[in-house]
Design a protein around this motif. Structure first.
Motif, PDB file in Angstrom:
ATOM      1  N   MET A 174      -4.869  51.646 -25.126  1.00  0.00           N
ATOM      2  CA  MET A 174      -5.596  50.561 -25.761  1.00  0.00           C
ATOM      3  C   MET A 174      -7.050  50.683 -25.332  1.00  0.00           C
ATOM      4  O   MET A 174      -7.356  50.674 -24.160  1.00  0.00           O
ATOM      5  CB  MET A 174      -4.991  49.235 -25.293  1.00  0.00           C
ATOM      6  CG  MET A 174      -5.285  48.061 -26.179  1.00  0.00           C
ATOM      7  SD  MET A 174      -4.746  48.273 -27.879  1.00  0.00           S
ATOM      8  CE  MET A 174      -3.057  47.660 -27.790  1.00  0.00           C
ATOM      9  N   TRP A 177     -13.055  49.170 -28.937  1.00  0.00           N
ATOM     10  CA  TRP A 177     -13.661  49.729 -30.138  1.00  0.00           C
ATOM     11  C   TRP A 177     -14.852  48.874 -30.539  1.00  0.00           C
ATOM     12  O   TRP A 177     -14.733  47.656 -30.723  1.00  0.00           O
ATOM     13  CB  TRP A 177     -12.637  49.773 -31.278  1.00  0.00           C
ATOM     14  CG  TRP A 177     -13.221  50.283 -32.564  1.00  0.00           C
ATOM     15  CD1 TRP A 177     -13.612  49.535 -33.637  1.00  0.00           C
ATOM     16  CD2 TRP A 177     -13.505  51.644 -32.911  1.00  0.00           C
ATOM     17  NE1 TRP A 177     -14.111  50.343 -34.616  1.00  0.00           N
ATOM     18  CE2 TRP A 177     -14.058  51.650 -34.208  1.00  0.00           C
ATOM     19  CE3 TRP A 177     -13.352  52.872 -32.247  1.00  0.00           C
ATOM     20  CZ2 TRP A 177     -14.451  52.816 -34.858  1.00  0.00           C
ATOM     21  CZ3 TRP A 177     -13.737  54.030 -32.892  1.00  0.00           C
ATOM     22  CH2 TRP A 177     -14.283  53.997 -34.182  1.00  0.00           C
ATOM     23  N   GLU A 203     -13.243  45.252 -30.339  1.00  0.00           N
ATOM     24  CA  GLU A 203     -11.855  45.154 -30.803  1.00  0.00           C
ATOM     25  C   GLU A 203     -10.989  46.044 -29.935  1.00  0.00           C
ATOM     26  O   GLU A 203     -11.460  47.022 -29.370  1.00  0.00           O
ATOM     27  CB  GLU A 203     -11.772  45.601 -32.267  1.00  0.00           C
ATOM     28  CG  GLU A 203     -12.550  44.704 -33.198  1.00  0.00           C
ATOM     29  CD  GLU A 203     -12.713  45.319 -34.588  1.00  0.00           C
ATOM     30  OE1 GLU A 203     -12.128  46.388 -34.838  1.00  0.00           O
ATOM     31  OE2 GLU A 203     -13.444  44.718 -35.396  1.00  0.00           O
ATOM     32  N   ARG A 204      -9.685  45.723 -29.887  1.00  0.00           N
ATOM     33  CA  ARG A 204      -8.776  46.569 -29.121  1.00  0.00           C
ATOM     34  C   ARG A 204      -8.020  47.475 -30.084  1.00  0.00           C
ATOM     35  O   ARG A 204      -7.500  47.014 -31.085  1.00  0.00           O
ATOM     36  CB  ARG A 204      -7.826  45.708 -28.299  1.00  0.00           C
ATOM     37  CG  ARG A 204      -8.611  44.905 -27.270  1.00  0.00           C
ATOM     38  CD  ARG A 204      -7.781  43.922 -26.477  1.00  0.00           C
ATOM     39  NE  ARG A 204      -6.670  43.371 -27.197  1.00  0.00           N
ATOM     40  CZ  ARG A 204      -5.414  43.417 -26.749  1.00  0.00           C
ATOM     41  NH1 ARG A 204      -5.144  43.991 -25.609  1.00  0.00           N
ATOM     42  NH2 ARG A 204      -4.447  42.878 -27.443  1.00  0.00           N
ATOM     43  N   ARG A 205      -8.032  48.758 -29.774  1.00  0.00           N
ATOM     44  CA  ARG A 205      -7.330  49.703 -30.640  1.00  0.00           C
ATOM     45  C   ARG A 205      -6.533  50.669 -29.789  1.00  0.00           C
ATOM     46  O   ARG A 205      -6.952  51.031 -28.698  1.00  0.00           O
ATOM     47  CB  ARG A 205      -8.333  50.537 -31.457  1.00  0.00           C
ATOM     48  CG  ARG A 205      -8.948  49.802 -32.599  1.00  0.00           C
ATOM     49  CD  ARG A 205      -9.555  50.784 -33.577  1.00  0.00           C
ATOM     50  NE  ARG A 205     -10.231  50.040 -34.637  1.00  0.00           N
ATOM     51  CZ  ARG A 205     -10.886  50.606 -35.646  1.00  0.00           C
ATOM     52  NH1 ARG A 205     -10.957  51.928 -35.712  1.00  0.00           N
ATOM     53  NH2 ARG A 205     -11.463  49.880 -36.566  1.00  0.00           N
ATOM     54  N   MET A 207      -5.637  54.312 -29.356  1.00  0.00           N
ATOM     55  CA  MET A 207      -6.137  55.602 -29.822  1.00  0.00           C
ATOM     56  C   MET A 207      -5.952  56.648 -28.733  1.00  0.00           C
ATOM     57  O   MET A 207      -6.037  56.340 -27.558  1.00  0.00           O
ATOM     58  CB  MET A 207      -7.649  55.509 -30.119  1.00  0.00           C
ATOM     59  CG  MET A 207      -8.004  54.636 -31.306  1.00  0.00           C
ATOM     60  SD  MET A 207      -9.792  54.417 -31.400  1.00  0.00           S
ATOM     61  CE  MET A 207     -10.307  56.012 -31.988  1.00  0.00           C
ATOM     62  N   SER A 304      -1.713  40.506 -30.385  1.00  0.00           N
ATOM     63  CA  SER A 304      -2.225  41.845 -30.643  1.00  0.00           C
ATOM     64  C   SER A 304      -3.475  41.804 -31.508  1.00  0.00           C
ATOM     65  O   SER A 304      -4.266  42.744 -31.511  1.00  0.00           O
ATOM     66  CB  SER A 304      -1.153  42.705 -31.315  1.00  0.00           C
ATOM     67  OG  SER A 304      -0.984  42.283 -32.660  1.00  0.00           O
ATOM     68  N   HIS A 305      -3.676  40.739 -32.232  1.00  0.00           N
ATOM     69  CA  HIS A 305      -4.855  40.641 -33.078  1.00  0.00           C
ATOM     70  C   HIS A 305      -6.026  39.941 -32.404  1.00  0.00           C
ATOM     71  O   HIS A 305      -7.086  39.808 -32.989  1.00  0.00           O
ATOM     72  CB  HIS A 305      -4.514  39.920 -34.384  1.00  0.00           C
ATOM     73  CG  HIS A 305      -3.631  40.738 -35.271  1.00  0.00           C
ATOM     74  ND1 HIS A 305      -4.012  41.965 -35.754  1.00  0.00           N
ATOM     75  CD2 HIS A 305      -2.374  40.526 -35.727  1.00  0.00           C
ATOM     76  CE1 HIS A 305      -3.029  42.467 -36.476  1.00  0.00           C
ATOM     77  NE2 HIS A 305      -2.011  41.614 -36.477  1.00  0.00           N
ATOM     78  N   SER A 307      -9.096  39.410 -29.981  1.00  0.00           N
ATOM     79  CA  SER A 307     -10.087  40.200 -29.261  1.00  0.00           C
ATOM     80  C   SER A 307     -10.131  39.712 -27.813  1.00  0.00           C
ATOM     81  O   SER A 307      -9.551  38.691 -27.457  1.00  0.00           O
ATOM     82  CB  SER A 307     -11.461  40.016 -29.900  1.00  0.00           C
ATOM     83  OG  SER A 307     -11.913  38.706 -29.659  1.00  0.00           O
TER      84      SER A 307
END
Length: 840
Positions: A174, A177, A203-205, A207, A304-305, A307
RNA sequence: GCCGGGAUGGCGGAAUGGUAGACGCCGCAGACUUAAAAUCUGCCGAUCGCAAGGUCAUGCGGGUUCGAGUCCCGCUCCCGGCACCA
């Protein structure tokens, strides 16, 4: 405002101090004569590596650059005059987003001719010109520009060696971003949930990204012994690394899954009444019961959505969901419910906690919110009677005696951390004896995420091959050149992603087709080792000359802004240790001494920025006052580490001061008030100034050093008026003043040095030393106190006995008045200071 | 909440436990000038006093000391860093 700075003297020939006439001339001569070029192999003098943080080439030199560089230059010049071989290099931290963003912006507006490379090199050329005006003694022959392939090639070599050693690794995690700059950021670059450059909400992504294992060095990075660094920087880094001592405890779910938790308070384990997992915890899906599945999934989905900022805003109110499962407390077999909640973070510890509402405020609030049990396990020191959980208003985290805790009952928790607390020590022993956990240390520090989805940086030298997986580029193929023939599409995406010639390559391992990594490195990689490169900037056979590195590093003095207390300075320390472990250098720490200047703010007390319109342009100031006056003024503002809001009031004072110094040398003396001052007094003033200025500059107290120089100038001016201008003492005094002034105002000092008829450059003179005997005067003035209040002053011979001093003091009329008719209880004579009488 | 730093004239600031306000800015007065600017000289914390001199004063409240801006205890406010870190 005056166009030229007028001066005047008590008569005679007058030539005004006009900085424009002399500054350019001397800058040019110094350059021609190479008086600041350093021979790195010169062993005749002690080496001194004086480093100041190199700038990003933003396009224009800012008054903040002057505030950072000018006092550093003065300190470096001072160090040099004291007999050291001082290396004072400069370069440019020239990869980075602003140049790339400018190109993207231009492309969006239809102009495809703006390229980060050309823009950057143009800006560097312009800033170097501006730097010349400063009159600093930078040795430009060692210049480093990090966007040169000859520099970033070595970033790539280091990366490959780190990959081979396991210090660099790729993992999906995580990440932060930045939706504006379209790239991930390291934790260190996220301030209050926003990107440090763009200010955008992060934002958290999830990757896959490249990381450096800085956490392997956490303990070593906590060791600052032997370093002379400001305590605030040490505190900030220590804080950032965030070492916590405690224990890992293994709980078991009723289904038999092991759930590991980290706690700093294993002694409170008997008070654990529930468990909380982070919503992202891998066991959540497995443990959730069918009845609770819908609620759990909804909660996981919702968090999860969110920030980082949303989560922070949410912190006041505890939220969470019971997932239907239970775990067993290993020390007392209690059956406790398992919850998920967003106050437990997947990225810290194990992503799961044992909740002890009695001893932890967050757990307490959660328990109260959801009606969970609270079991008292510590009797606070001084508490009377039974400890009742219903009466608690908040958790008790302080010292006390263990209760309701099986084998720990009666032991004390003294409030200390780790084994320093008897109760915690006993808890760890117990856990280890029943095989349910062990002592553990956890850090707040996360691994350094170095991938950036941007163009203007060092290409990460790896390829992806279907057959071989991740393969590093061969060493002989380095550097992996950043292609310049790219299109800056208005999408804002990295041009490397669409550059077919770059992406498509052959696998260094099997020779088949492979794709190049298109991410580039964080530019903090460039600044993590640049000072080693100043020692051999043009050596294309190796990154670091081991012999010169052994001689010149660690850096003796590093100066720069406090804003790098964590970011750059932590990475630089980490990377030095990595280079040591790779065998490139023998030092473990990069910077022996560190000094931070404060920030120069706009006159509105806000950070200077174009949008606020409070930017001060140093070029204009130099045109109006000359570089020497601007230099002196910046150093006179106040303590350097404190910073200051910019103000124009006061700069005239420095201009006047330099004009008066000018007058001392240039104007023909005509004073004749004989007897106003003696030669001995001139000599005393000169040696006093040497002593004070030396001590002040050594301690970076530039403001008081200048105050002393002003006092000396005043004394010499007064002596001239007293007709002493022809005396050897006066003449030696002027010569000394110029040497003391040379680090601060190098141009005027040099010009006057020559006008005085001295040989060579003032900047090649040795720093004067003072004669203690010259500081002694025949008489001293003492204050006389009666009952702690000053009642008079007396002048006594410097060698008078205490009795003699007391007698003179008693005779002072006003003192005598206050003593009259009172009984003298005590008399204290502090030679050179004061006399204090105590009467009843 | 935790960690670090700070608070002194109208302003920037200075003070190894020893005359608080160095040095400078601003301001006032004077000299020079026909005049102005520049320059030079003096004054410049508050308050009482004709003066000599006195009183008060370094964010607030205590304490140690012959003596505290400085050391100790307890606060207030400001700035910076970290922060649901278990």
């Amino acid at each position: 405002m005056t166009e030229t700075i007028n001066k005047s003297a008590a008569g005679g020939h007058q030539e005004r101090y006009n900085p424009a006439d002399i500054e350019r001339k001397w800058q040019q001569r110094w350059r021609e004569q190479g008086i600041y070029d350093v021979d790195l192999h010169d062993d005749s003098k002690p080496k001194y590596y004086f480093l100041t943080m190199y700038p990003y080439p933003s396009g224009d030199l800012h008054i903040g650059h002057w505030y950072a560089e000018v006092p550093a230059d003065a300190a470096a010049r001072f160090t040099r005059m004291r007999g050291n071989n001082v290396l004072f290099p400069m370069g440019f931290d020239s990869f980075g987003l602003p140049a790339e963003n400018a190109a993207v912006k231009a492309a969006r507006a239809g102009d495809t001719n703006v390229h980060p490379a050309t823009l950057t090199y143009e800006r560097i050329a312009h800033m170097k010109q501006q730097f010349q005006q400063m009159g600093a003694m930078f040795d430009w022959s060692k210049e480093v520009v990090t966007c040169d392939p000859g520099y970033y090639k070595w970033n790539q070599l280091f990366f490959i060696e780190m990959l081979e050693k396991g210090v660099a690794y790729r993992k999906e995690s995580m990440v932060n971003w930045d939706p504006v700059d379209q790239t991930v950021l390291a934790n260190e670059q996220v301030i209050d949930g926003r990107g440090d450059r763009s200010g955008a909400l992060i934002e958290r992504r999830l990757m896959p990204q490249w990381h450096f294992k800085i956490t392997d060095y956490a303990d070593e990075l906590l060791d600052f012994s032997g370093l002379d660094w400001p305590s605030r920087v040490v505190a900030m880094q220590t804080n950032w690394i965030g070492r916590s001592e405690g224990a890992e405890v293994v709980f078991e779910s009723e289904q038999g899954d092991q759930i590991r938790v980290f706690t700093t308070r294993p002694d409170t384990l008997w008070g654990a009444t529930f468990m909380v997992l982070a919503p992202e915890h891998p066991l959540v899906a497995k443990l959730t019961t069918d009845e609770q599945r819908a609620a759990t999934e909804a909660y996981v989905e919702r968090t999860s959505h969110m920030s980082e900022v949303d989560r922070m805003a949410d912190a006041k109110q505890k939220s969470g969901v019971f997932i239907g499962a239970y775990a067993v407390n290993p020390v007392n077999q209690a059956r406790i419910p398992i919850w998920i909640a967003d106050y437990v973070l997947m990225g810290y510890g194990t992503g799961a906690i044992m909740a002890v509402p009695y001893g932890d405020q967050r757990d307490f609030e959660f328990a109260r919110e959801f009606g969970l049990d609270i079991v008292p396990v510590v009797r606070p020191d001084g508490a009377e009677g039974e400890v009742l959980s219903e009466e608690l208003e908040e958790a008790w985290a302080g010292p006390g005696t263990m209760i309701n805790s099986g084998p720990l009952n009666g032991l004390r928790h003294n409030g200390e951390k780790g084994r320093a607390s008897p109760a915690i020590a006993a808890a760890i022993e117990h856990l280890e004896s029943i095989n349910a956990g062990e002592e553990q240390v956890t850090y707040r520090l996360r691994d350094w995420l170095i991938s950036r989805q941007r163009y203007w940086g060092t290409p990460i030298p790896v390829l992806y091959c279907d057959a071989c997986g991740i393969v590093p580029e061969k060493r002989e193929n380095l550097p992996v050149i950043l292609p310049e023939d790219v299109a800056f599409l208005p999408t804002g995406e990295s041009p490397l992603k669409t550059h077919e010639g770059f992406i498509n390559a052959t696998c260094p391992s099997c020779g088949g087709a492979a794709k190049r990594e298109t991410d580039t490195m964080d530019t903090f990689m460039d600044s993590a080792w640049y000072w080693f490169r100043y020692l051999s900037p043009n050596d294309d056979s190796r990154p670091i000359d081991p012999e010169l590195a052994a001689k010149w590093t660690p850096v003796d003095m590093y100066t720069g802004g406090i804003e790098h207390a964590i970011l750059h300075l932590l990475y630089a320390r980490f990377f030095t240790k990595v280079l040591r472990d790779l065998g490139y250098v023998s030092v473990s720490e990069p910077f022996q001494r560190l000094r931070n200047q404060g920030m120069i703010l706009g006159s509105d007390n806000e950070k200077m920025s174009k949008s606020r319109g409070n930017v001060v342009n140093p070029d204009d100031l130099v045109a109006q006052y000359g570089a020497d006056t601007v230099r002196a003024y910046l150093m006179f503002l106040g303590p350097w580490d404190q910073g200051a809001p910019w103000s124009y009031t006061g700069i005239d004072g420095q201009a006047r001061f330099l004009s008066r110094v000018w007058s001392l040398v240039v104007d023909s003396p005509s004073g004749s008030q004989a007897g106003g001052m003696t030669e001995a007094e001139v000599r005393r003033a000169v040696h006093h100034a040497i002593k004070e200025v030396t001590e002040d500059l050594a301690a970076f107290r530039f403001n008081t050093a200048i105050a002393e120089l002003m006092t000396l100038q005043g004394a010499l001016t007064k002596a001239r008026a007293a007709g002493l201008a022809g005396s050897p003492e006066w003449r030696a005094g002027v010569s000394t003043l110029l040497k003391l002034l040379a680090p601060i105002a190098p141009h005027i000092a040099e010009e006057l040095w020559h006008r005085l008829g001295e040989d060579g450059s003032v900047h090649l003179q040795s720093w004067p030393s003072f004669d203690p005997a010259a500081l002694v005067s025949d008489t001293v003035t003492l204050a006389v106190q009666v009952n702690g209040k000053v009642r008079g002053q007396v002048e006594v011979p410097a060698d008078a006995t205490k009795d003699a001093i007391a007698a003179i003091a008693k005779a002072e009329p006003n003192v005598a008045r206050h003593l009259e008719g009172k009984e003298l209880a005590r008399e204290i004579v502090v030679p050179g200071r004061l006399v204090s009488f105590v009467v009843k």
